[in-house]
Scaffold this active site. Structure first.
Site, PDB file in Angstrom:
ATOM      1  N   HIS A   1       0.801  -1.219   0.000  1.00 21.76           N
ATOM      2  CA  HIS A   1       0.000   0.000   0.000  1.00 21.76           C
ATOM      3  C   HIS A   1       0.833   1.268   0.000  1.00 21.76           C
ATOM      4  CE1 HIS A   1      -3.522  -2.531   0.912  1.00 21.76           C
ATOM      5  NE2 HIS A   1      -4.196  -1.517   0.409  1.00 21.76           N
ATOM      6  N   GLY A   2       2.063   1.215   0.442  1.00 24.60           N
ATOM      7  CA  GLY A   2       2.846   2.445   0.404  1.00 24.60           C
ATOM      8  C   GLY A   2       4.224   2.304   1.011  1.00 24.60           C
TER       9      GLY A   2
END
Length: 466
Positions: free
Chosen positions: A320-321
């Protein structure tokens, strides 16, 4: 190019549909590939050549993998080297700066990471390419023989930049033949408009409230205000991403493609385990098929199963990041799922339904705090304000007066209540009245959504950054 910008429904989509329906069948896939590459280049034109080279590399890697297996070899070297190429590209564009920053902090160095724009949807199309390699290796699907069809699988614009993540084995049979029917086109239009309404009428407004609250100085926030803020973010991310998924699936129907559901009212869940069966289903399915099961799943004892869950969720957080808050978010859900697997699910099954629902709501709200705030200092301060300080003040009262209807609509809209009420009432209506009400509803949603699009300057897509 986001689906919720005026240029998409009024320029790009009509041109794509006209090309698709005017051209003969043998050219339809080519038209979709060209449109999809234009769609990709609209956001990051500097990476168009890289995208074309990436497609070519994986096409020939898949052909070589199939050839190796046909000759009685495992093909593992081709698979591993191709997977490494994917991970290196993803790592360079998404995690390069994160790695340099942490090396500087750890070693006291002053390395500089060059700021590079990230190809839109890099995580999504990378996972699609990995799915192709794994499905060919595991004989779930044949290697692509037609590069044009394979290019369409990778670039198809409805799913290109924010999913859903369509596995190759699921889409491969549709690449050769994807006829459009009147019923399919109609259901696609309804899905697209539902998604557009979720995005424009609910996600954007909830996002504006979240932005307004986080802009208030921490010392001026009340307990009720910060809870309102994170609830607004919970509504924003749900309506944003489920709305995008609805639009993507609906757009697929326009061209004869059918993708699986990506959201199934996750906020109605009674456990975190159930929540992740209902939220971003395509991502959870991808990790289950290509990471959890190959690691052994639940087939090698309880201890190994718990370890596999922890590995999957660490990777999910990183996917996700490139930030420590996403790592914490993955660890947070790993711990909750481990607790549920060991003893908590048994207790929740015996408890009243509302207990499981309240517990799950609290868990995912706290999870969204970890997800939304990337600065660890600000994250700690926000969590602290959720449980201590002034309960409410005049600013909180003002925000409630302005946004109470939005919060109520958010609660209702993220449940299956509207759908269940309609399904209960529809059998008593005549077919003509039922169709008429559907038509009125579709036209009304379209007009209101267009009005908001014209006048709303706040229109982000959260998942474009992934």
């Amino acid at each position: 190019m986001a689906f919720s910008t005026l240029v998409f429904p009024f320029v790009f989509l009509p041109v794509s549909l006209i090309l698709y329906f005017v051209l003969p069948k043998r050219l339809k896939n080519a038209a979709l590939v060209v449109c999809s590459l234009v769609f990709f280049a609209w956001g990051t034109p500097e990476y168009l050549v890289l995208m074309v080279l990436d497609i070519a590399f994986h096409y020939f890697a898949g052909r070589e993998l199939a050839l190796q297996k046909a000759r009685g070899r495992s093909g593992r070297f081709v698979l591993v080297s191709s997977v490494l190429v994917n991970l290196l590209l993803l790592g360079f564009f998404k995690y390069y700066g994160f790695l340099v920053d942490n090396l500087n902090a750890l070693l006291g160095t002053a390395l500089r990471a060059r700021e590079l724009p990230m190809p839109i949807g890099v995580s999504f199309f990378t996972f699609s390419l990995l799915s192709y390699l794994f499905d060919v290796y595991r004989d779930r699907a044949p290697a692509a023989r037609n590069m044009l069809d394979f290019s369409l699988y990778v670039t198809f614009f409805p799913k290109l930049v924010s999913g859903p993540i369509v596995q190759y084995a699921e889409m491969e049979p549709q690449l050769r033949d994807h006829p459009v029917t009147r019923e399919g086109f109609g259901s696609g239009a309804r899905l697209f408009l539902i998604g557009l309404a979720k995005k424009v009428l609910l996600a954007n407004q909830a996002g504006a409230l979240w932005t307004e609250i986080t802009a208030i100085l921490p010392a001026d926030r009340s307990v009720l205000m910060v809870w309102m803020g994170i609830l607004a973010f919970a509504f924003q991310i749900y309506f944003d991403f489920s709305g995008y998924s609805d639009m993507a699936i609906g757009l697929g129907h326009f061209f004869g493609f059918h993708f699986l559901e990506n959201f199934n009212y996750p906020y109605e869940s009674r456990s975190v385990t159930e929540f992740w069966r209902r939220w971003h289903i395509s991502l959870s399915t991808w990790f289950r098929e290509y990471v959890y099961i190959p690691l052994g799943g639940n087939r090698k004892g309880k201890g190994r199963q718990l370890l596999n869950i922890a590995i999957v969720w660490l990777l999910t957080g990183l996917w996700h990041g490139a930030n420590w808050n996403f790592v914490l978010w993955g660890v947070y859900y790993a711990l909750l799922l481990l607790l549920e697997k060991t003893f908590l699910l048994k207790w929740l099954d015996k408890a009243p339904r509302f207990v499981g629902h309240v517990y799950t709501c609290f868990c995912f709200v706290m999870g969204w705090v970890l997800f939304a705030i990337t600065d660890l200092g600000a994250l700690g301060a926000y969590v602290g304000h959720m449980f201590s300080g002034t309960f409410a003040d005049s600013t909180t009262a003002y925000l409630l007066r302005c946004d109470w209807l939005l919060l109520i609509l958010g609660v209702i809209g993220c449940t299956s209540l509207p759908k269940r009420l309609w399904e209960k009432r529809e059998p008593s209506l005549s077919p003509a009245l039922s169709d008429g009400l559907r038509t009125v509803w579709v036209v009304l949603v379209l007009l209101v959504s267009m009005a908001f699009l014209v006048g709303d300057s706040y229109n982000p897509f959260l998942y474009f950054r992934f």
